[in-house]
Structure formats: structure tokens, C-alpha cells
Design an enzyme around this catalytic site. Structure first.
Site, PDB file in Angstrom:
ATOM      1  N   GLY A 185       0.765  -1.241   0.000  1.00  0.00           N
ATOM      2  CA  GLY A 185       0.000   0.000   0.000  1.00  0.00           C
ATOM      3  C   GLY A 185       0.785   1.275   0.000  1.00  0.00           C
ATOM      4  O   GLY A 185       1.770   1.403   0.695  1.00  0.00           O
ATOM      5  N   SER A 186       0.368   2.253  -0.787  1.00  0.00           N
ATOM      6  CA  SER A 186       1.000   3.573  -0.814  1.00  0.00           C
ATOM      7  C   SER A 186       0.360   4.417  -1.901  1.00  0.00           C
ATOM      8  O   SER A 186      -0.824   4.293  -2.168  1.00  0.00           O
ATOM      9  CB  SER A 186       2.506   3.449  -1.037  1.00  0.00           C
ATOM     10  OG  SER A 186       3.107   4.692  -0.780  1.00  0.00           O
TER      11      SER A 186
END
Length: 216
Positions: A185-186
Site C-alpha cells: 500500500g502507498s
């Protein structure tokens, strides 16, 4: 189809899950506890498995289009001063990826890689205003004769502890092909010429290599 960046993690996960269940069935005589532990390990493995999926994408390749580099939701559209490479105002489009999105990063345009740099940094939450300048990140610039130069930046978040970047200066790259991976995630920022007309809007969901975010 699964991304090569996940092979090692998936192998280790399988080994740990099997070991936990062997210990469970060896030392715990309560059947419901054994079944509960089995269920939990299966769920954990499936969650990690889906994270590393790498679906085939049929990008409609065009030197006039800029496609989304990742799957996710458009969280920022604004004019900013890009100070690392361009050192002038650019139109920034930011796409946030949740843990359930595909995390392959793809080249947004055809062209030649003219800049590629890794920056160590912090792990602020991806939507933090300072994350694009202070978090661990990579910056890549691809250039072609139609659009000019497009910069995209992989940014680590609070969960993303590893950014993988395949782009090397001098490489000739194809729009929609893999350029890297962000684990767990990012977000990715794309910096376009200031007068670019966008084909997307704020809060829109996009798919990497498929959604056209701008046409020139």
C-alpha cells in the site's frame, strides 16, 4: 498470475502456516481450536496471495496518451512546484492504493527513461502532505517526442516498507509495462505539463495501464 516480487514472501508464508498447523495439531487436542487456527492461517495466506496478483493488462499503446501507472483512487489534482527535476510548476495527479489494490507500477507513457533516482526516507501515511518529499520514494522521468517529459514518483506509506523500481536511465520503455512494485500500500504521483487537459477527476478510481488520465 502473480508478481515475481511476491514469490519469496509467499513461500515463507506457506512454510510458516504449515508449521503453525503442525504444532497446533500436535500439541492441542481441542478440534475446534485446531480448525480455528487452520482457518486463520488460510485467510492470512489468501490475503497475501491477492496482494501480489499481477493481472495481464492490454494497454492501448499511444504516444498521445498518459495512462494511470497504478490501480487506486485519484486523491490529488493540483498545480505544484516540482523541485526535484523540473524545478518549475507542474500538474500533479496522485493515485492512492489501498492494500486490496494491485500494486504493480506501470510506465505511463512510451519513451526513454531520462532520470531514475531512489530516496531513502520516512514512512508517513501516504496521504500526508509531506509524504512526497519526506517518505522513502523513487522518481522516474520518461520522455517522448509527443508528450515531452512525464515524471512519476513511487511513495512509500506507513505500511509500504519496500519500493521496487526497475526503470534505469537510458532504458527504452513501453507504456503499460511493469516499471516496479510497492509492497503493502502507498501512492504514486504523476507530474504532467502544466497545460495538460485531464481525462480523469478527483476521487475517480483508475486502473494501471488501462485508464487514460490525459491525452495530448
Amino acid at each position: 498470475m502473480f508478481h515475481k516480487e511476491g514469490y519469496k514472501i509467499l513461500g515463507v508464508t506457506i512454510a510458516i502456516c504449515i508449521l503453525i498447523n503442525i504444532i497446533s495439531y500436535t500439541f492441542i487436542e481441542l478440534t475446534w481450536v485446531n480448525q480455528f487456527i487452520l482457518g486463520v492461517t488460510i485467510v492470512i495466506f489468501l490475503l497475501i496471495l491477492q496482494f501480489f496478483r499481477n493481472p495481464k493488462r492490454q494497454t492501448l499503446v499511444s504516444d498521445h496518451n498518459v495512462v494511470a501507472p497504478v490501480d487506486g483512487k485519484v486523491v490529488v489534482i493540483e498545480e505544484v512546484f516540482e523541485k526535484e527535476y523540473f524545478k518549475e510548476k507542474r500538474l500533479q495527479v496522485s493515485v492512492f492504493m489501498s492494500p486490496i489494490n494491485v500494486h504493480v507500477t506501470r510506465h505511463p507513457i512510451n519513451g526513454r527513461v531520462v532520470f531514475s533516482k531512489y530516496h531513502p526516507g520516512k514512512f508517513l501515511v501516504a496521504w500526508h502532505p509531506k509524504s512526497s518529499e519526506e517518505n522513502e520514494r523513487t522518481t522516474v522521468v520518461v520522455k517522448n517526442d509527443i508528450i515531452g517529459e512525464v515524471l512519476y514518483r513511487q511513495i512509500a506509506g506507513a505500511m509500504a516498507k519496500r519500493i521496487v523500481n526497475y526503470a534505469k536511465e537510458g532504458d527504452n520503455v513501453v507504456q503499460g509495462n511493469d516499471s516496479g512494485f510497492i509492497k503493502f500500500g502507498s501512492r504514486v504521483d504523476v507530474f504532467l505539463p502544466i497545460d495538460t487537459k485531464l481525462d480523469i477527476q478527483l476521487n475517480q478510481k483508475v486502473k494501471g495501464g488501462l485508464t487514460v488520465i490525459a491525452k495530448v
